[in-house]
Write an enzyme that holds these catalytic residues in place. Structure first.
Site, PDB file in Angstrom:
ATOM      1  N   LYS A  70       3.935  11.755   6.287  1.00 47.12           N
ATOM      2  CA  LYS A  70       4.946  11.420   7.126  1.00 47.12           C
ATOM      3  C   LYS A  70       5.077  12.280   8.359  1.00 47.12           C
ATOM      4  O   LYS A  70       6.035  12.085   9.227  1.00 47.12           O
ATOM      5  CB  LYS A  70       6.282  11.952   6.331  1.00 47.12           C
ATOM      6  CG  LYS A  70       6.677  11.206   4.993  1.00 47.12           C
ATOM      7  CD  LYS A  70       7.698  10.441   4.670  1.00 47.12           C
ATOM      8  CE  LYS A  70       7.674   9.954   3.524  1.00 47.12           C
ATOM      9  NZ  LYS A  70       8.760   8.852   2.946  1.00 47.12           N
ATOM     10  N   LYS A 123      29.409 -14.035  -5.601  1.00 49.56           N
ATOM     11  CA  LYS A 123      28.839 -13.513  -6.572  1.00 49.56           C
ATOM     12  C   LYS A 123      27.833 -14.372  -7.618  1.00 49.56           C
ATOM     13  O   LYS A 123      28.091 -15.695  -7.699  1.00 49.56           O
ATOM     14  CB  LYS A 123      30.105 -13.521  -7.500  1.00 49.56           C
ATOM     15  CG  LYS A 123      29.932 -12.575  -8.732  1.00 49.56           C
ATOM     16  CD  LYS A 123      31.351 -12.814  -9.630  1.00 49.56           C
ATOM     17  CE  LYS A 123      31.067 -12.036 -11.089  1.00 49.56           C
ATOM     18  NZ  LYS A 123      31.857 -12.231 -11.978  1.00 49.56           N
ATOM     19  N   LYS A 135       3.581  14.585   0.855  1.00 47.33           N
ATOM     20  CA  LYS A 135       4.632  13.941   1.941  1.00 47.33           C
ATOM     21  C   LYS A 135       4.536  14.490   3.136  1.00 47.33           C
ATOM     22  O   LYS A 135       4.841  13.972   4.451  1.00 47.33           O
ATOM     23  CB  LYS A 135       5.946  13.781   1.186  1.00 47.33           C
ATOM     24  CG  LYS A 135       6.062  12.814   0.240  1.00 47.33           C
ATOM     25  CD  LYS A 135       7.693  12.741  -0.322  1.00 47.33           C
ATOM     26  CE  LYS A 135       7.316  11.869  -1.397  1.00 47.33           C
ATOM     27  NZ  LYS A 135       8.412  11.841  -2.426  1.00 47.33           N
ATOM     28  N   ASP A 189      14.141   2.976  -1.242  1.00 49.21           N
ATOM     29  CA  ASP A 189      12.916   2.325  -0.651  1.00 49.21           C
ATOM     30  C   ASP A 189      12.850   0.781  -0.796  1.00 49.21           C
ATOM     31  O   ASP A 189      11.916   0.232  -0.285  1.00 49.21           O
ATOM     32  CB  ASP A 189      11.744   2.989  -1.594  1.00 49.21           C
ATOM     33  CG  ASP A 189      11.893   4.397  -1.439  1.00 49.21           C
ATOM     34  OD1 ASP A 189      11.733   5.013  -0.234  1.00 49.21           O
ATOM     35  OD2 ASP A 189      11.348   4.990  -2.349  1.00 49.21           O
ATOM     36  N   ASN A 215      21.476   5.143  -5.911  1.00 47.34           N
ATOM     37  CA  ASN A 215      21.078   6.294  -6.875  1.00 47.34           C
ATOM     38  C   ASN A 215      22.081   7.589  -6.883  1.00 47.34           C
ATOM     39  O   ASN A 215      23.195   7.504  -6.478  1.00 47.34           O
ATOM     40  CB  ASN A 215      19.765   6.660  -6.084  1.00 47.34           C
ATOM     41  CG  ASN A 215      20.039   7.180  -4.420  1.00 47.34           C
ATOM     42  OD1 ASN A 215      20.628   8.231  -4.526  1.00 47.34           O
ATOM     43  ND2 ASN A 215      19.487   6.489  -3.671  1.00 47.34           N
ATOM     44  N   PHE A 244      13.166  15.445   2.768  1.00 45.06           N
ATOM     45  CA  PHE A 244      13.321  15.872   1.560  1.00 45.06           C
ATOM     46  C   PHE A 244      12.403  15.230   0.460  1.00 45.06           C
ATOM     47  O   PHE A 244      12.195  13.820   0.804  1.00 45.06           O
ATOM     48  CB  PHE A 244      14.686  15.882   1.214  1.00 45.06           C
ATOM     49  CG  PHE A 244      15.499  16.954   1.550  1.00 45.06           C
ATOM     50  CD1 PHE A 244      15.730  17.568   2.770  1.00 45.06           C
ATOM     51  CD2 PHE A 244      16.348  17.853   0.389  1.00 45.06           C
ATOM     52  CE1 PHE A 244      16.363  18.558   3.194  1.00 45.06           C
ATOM     53  CE2 PHE A 244      16.689  18.946   0.884  1.00 45.06           C
ATOM     54  CZ  PHE A 244      16.960  19.421   2.168  1.00 45.06           C
TER      55      PHE A 244
HETATM   56  N1  CTP Z   1      13.311   8.277   3.450  1.00 41.64           N
HETATM   57  C1  CTP Z   1      13.523   7.446   4.614  1.00 41.64           C
HETATM   58  N2  CTP Z   1      13.492   6.289   4.772  1.00 41.64           N
HETATM   59  C2  CTP Z   1      13.212   5.670   3.658  1.00 41.64           C
HETATM   60  C3  CTP Z   1      13.223   6.302   2.384  1.00 41.64           C
HETATM   61  C4  CTP Z   1      13.170   7.693   2.441  1.00 41.64           C
HETATM   62  O1  CTP Z   1      13.602   8.252   5.734  1.00 41.64           O
HETATM   63  N3  CTP Z   1      13.405   4.252   3.423  1.00 41.64           N
HETATM   64  C5  CTP Z   1      13.122   9.836   3.795  1.00 41.64           C
HETATM   65  C6  CTP Z   1      14.270  10.822   2.763  1.00 41.64           C
HETATM   66  O2  CTP Z   1      15.471  10.761   3.672  1.00 41.64           O
HETATM   67  C7  CTP Z   1      13.590  11.976   2.361  1.00 41.64           C
HETATM   68  C8  CTP Z   1      12.176  11.240   2.320  1.00 41.64           C
HETATM   69  O3  CTP Z   1      11.897  10.544   3.311  1.00 41.64           O
HETATM   70  O4  CTP Z   1      13.505  12.912   3.502  1.00 41.64           O
HETATM   71  C9  CTP Z   1      11.771  11.152   0.820  1.00 41.64           C
HETATM   72  O5  CTP Z   1      10.465  10.573   0.906  1.00 41.64           O
HETATM   73  P1  CTP Z   1      10.040   9.386  -0.068  1.00 41.64           P
HETATM   74  O6  CTP Z   1       8.504   9.078   0.206  1.00 41.64           O
HETATM   75  O7  CTP Z   1      10.859   8.068   0.155  1.00 41.64           O
HETATM   76  O8  CTP Z   1      10.455   9.817  -1.419  1.00 41.64           O
HETATM   77  P2  CTP Z   1      10.754   9.069  -2.498  1.00 41.64           P
HETATM   78  O9  CTP Z   1      11.647   8.122  -2.212  1.00 41.64           O
HETATM   79  O10 CTP Z   1      10.895   9.884  -3.550  1.00 41.64           O
HETATM   80  O11 CTP Z   1       9.221   8.268  -2.614  1.00 41.64           O
HETATM   81  P3  CTP Z   1       7.949   8.406  -3.733  1.00 41.64           P
HETATM   82  O12 CTP Z   1       8.571   7.039  -4.636  1.00 41.64           O
HETATM   83  O13 CTP Z   1       6.821   8.019  -2.971  1.00 41.64           O
HETATM   84  O14 CTP Z   1       8.082   9.804  -4.209  1.00 41.64           O
END
Ligand code: CTP
Length: 388
Positions: free
Chosen positions: A338, A285, A334, A275, A205, A320
């Site tokens: 969380k 490859k 969140k 995620d 990303n 975040f």
């Molecule tokens: N995070 C984490 N582990 C993951 C994914 C994200 O610890 N596998 C943490 C990130 O470091 C950040 C927060 O979770 O602090 C972000 O939350 P998340 O729900 O993952 O946000 P998004 O990826 O934006 O999810 P959504 O698609 O639900 O908005």
């Protein structure tokens, strides 16, 4: 803030001109003291013009009863000696006061932060006498920025090079900051993760890592034992932090955070952790074909959520969120899902990759708007947490 820059006759003296220029850009008020030998290498006129400041060289140039060494040493908020030769280091560690520079140093109040930038030939640096002098000065509260290793002016290769001026400036901010996180341990994650598809392709990303790096830097300035776990970024690790751990995948980040978090008081998850990760990572490859290609992804472990489940009662967990709409609302969701103590919900359109941040600090009972450079927002985040 007033800084006295002491300049001695190391070959790296030309780099001290750039230091003075950078101090001026950082809005410090500067006074410079040069040794006589230093003036043989670079004219005081250069330092004076670059720093827009007075340069003092002569103890006996007293005007209207203004005795230079006592007056300067009284007004300084910080003293930095760059470059510092072995000779001047030996003098100051023995209390010798035989020129304007060493006399001023001896007159500095004990509480004035003092920074030393030793630059010299490796053998002079490693000489037990010089090392003993460093030990003595460290005990007296001097902050010594270790020289870099590499090619030296004398042709030798080894330790003794003048470090980057950015590092010296950071040492200055470190010494000037109030140590409000002294005795605390802060764990920060930053950057993106990379999820491998095959040996040459990955999913990632746009996260630059800047926010996390700024938080780690400010946390160190505030006196915390600071560890940064970072995914791949183009950034230089913050100077002086205690541990810097590089990771690649969400799984690596999970492992490192889980290994460490128990010892930490504050854990700040700025990392944009993937995620999803490819279910199968091809060892070879993947060759193209005429057909469409479907990649199956599986969920990674949610590190923040697991921290929320496992945290000790006195641990503070901060997550975040990067949102493109409903920034406060999604942040609040969140915070609950969380079990975090704070969520910093960002406007992803504005902040990804930028040096600026526009976010909301969300806790159970408050929403605070944060805006400005990522450095400023990093400070605001930590200050708000301490004050709460
Ligand atoms: N995070 C984490 N582990 C993951 C994914 C994200 O610890 N596998 C943490 C990130 O470091 C950040 C927060 O979770 O602090 C972000 O939350 P998340 O729900 O993952 O946000 P998004 O990826 O934006 O999810 P959504 O698609 O639900 O908005």
């Amino acid at each position: 803030m007033n800084i006295i820059v002491g300049v001695t006759s190391g070959i790296a003296i030309y780099k001290a001109v750039d230091l003075v220029s950078k101090l001026r850009k950082n809005k410090f008020e500067i006074d410079i003291i040069m040794t006589e030998n230093a003036t043989k290498m670079i004219s005081p006129v250069v330092f004076s013009a670059v720093g827009n400041c007075p340069v003092y060289t002569d103890t006996f140039n007293v005007k209207n009863g203004w005795i230079i060494h006592t007056e300067l040493s009284k007004k300084a908020d910080l003293f930095v000696l760059a470059p510092a030769t072995a000779n001047t280091i030996a003098k100051i560690s023995s209390g010798v006061a035989d020129n304007l520079l060493t006399t001023t140093i001896l007159a500095l109040p004990e509480k004035t932060p003092k920074i030393l930038i030793p630059t010299m030939n490796t053998r002079m640096y490693e000489n037990k006498l010089t090392q003993e002098n460093f030990e003595k000065l460290k005990k007296l509260g001097w902050f010594i920025v270790e020289p870099d290793s590499g090619h030296l002016a004398c042709g030798d290769v080894g330790k003794g090079r003048y470090p980057e001026n950015e590092k010296i400036i950071e040492a200055i901010y470190y010494m000037l900051d109030e140590k409000r996180l002294s005795g605390k341990k802060v764990l920060v994650t930053a950057g993106p993760t990379r999820e491998e598809i095959d040996p040459i392709r990955y999913i990632s990303n746009y996260s630059s890592g800047k926010m996390g790096y700024e938080i780690a830097k400010i946390s160190k300035r505030m006196g915390a034992y600071t560890t940064l776990i970072s995914g791949p970024t183009n950034l230089t690790p913050p100077y002086f932090i205690d541990e810097f751990i590089k990771v690649k995948t969400a799984h690596d980040m999970y492992t490192q955070v889980m290994n460490k978090f128990i010892d930490y008081d504050i854990i700040i998850m700025t990392a944009a952790v993937a995620d999803y990760t490819p279910k199968v990572k091809s060892k070879e490859k993947i060759k193209k074909s005429e057909n469409n290609f479907i990649l199956e992804l599986e969920r990674t472990k949610d590190i923040l959520k697991e921290l929320g489940r496992k945290k000790r009662s006195n641990q503070i967990i901060i997550g975040f969120a990067a949102e493109t709409s409903n920034i406060i609302e999604y942040g609040k969701q969140k915070l609950i899902s969380k079990n975090a103590d704070y969520i910093i919900s960002n406007d992803a359109n504005k902040v990804m990759g930028s040096d600026f941040s526009s976010a909301f600090l969300i806790s159970k009972d408050k929403v605070i708007q944060l805006e400005g450079s990522k450095e400023k927002v990093a400070k605001d985040i930590l200050t708000n947490i301490i004050n709460n």
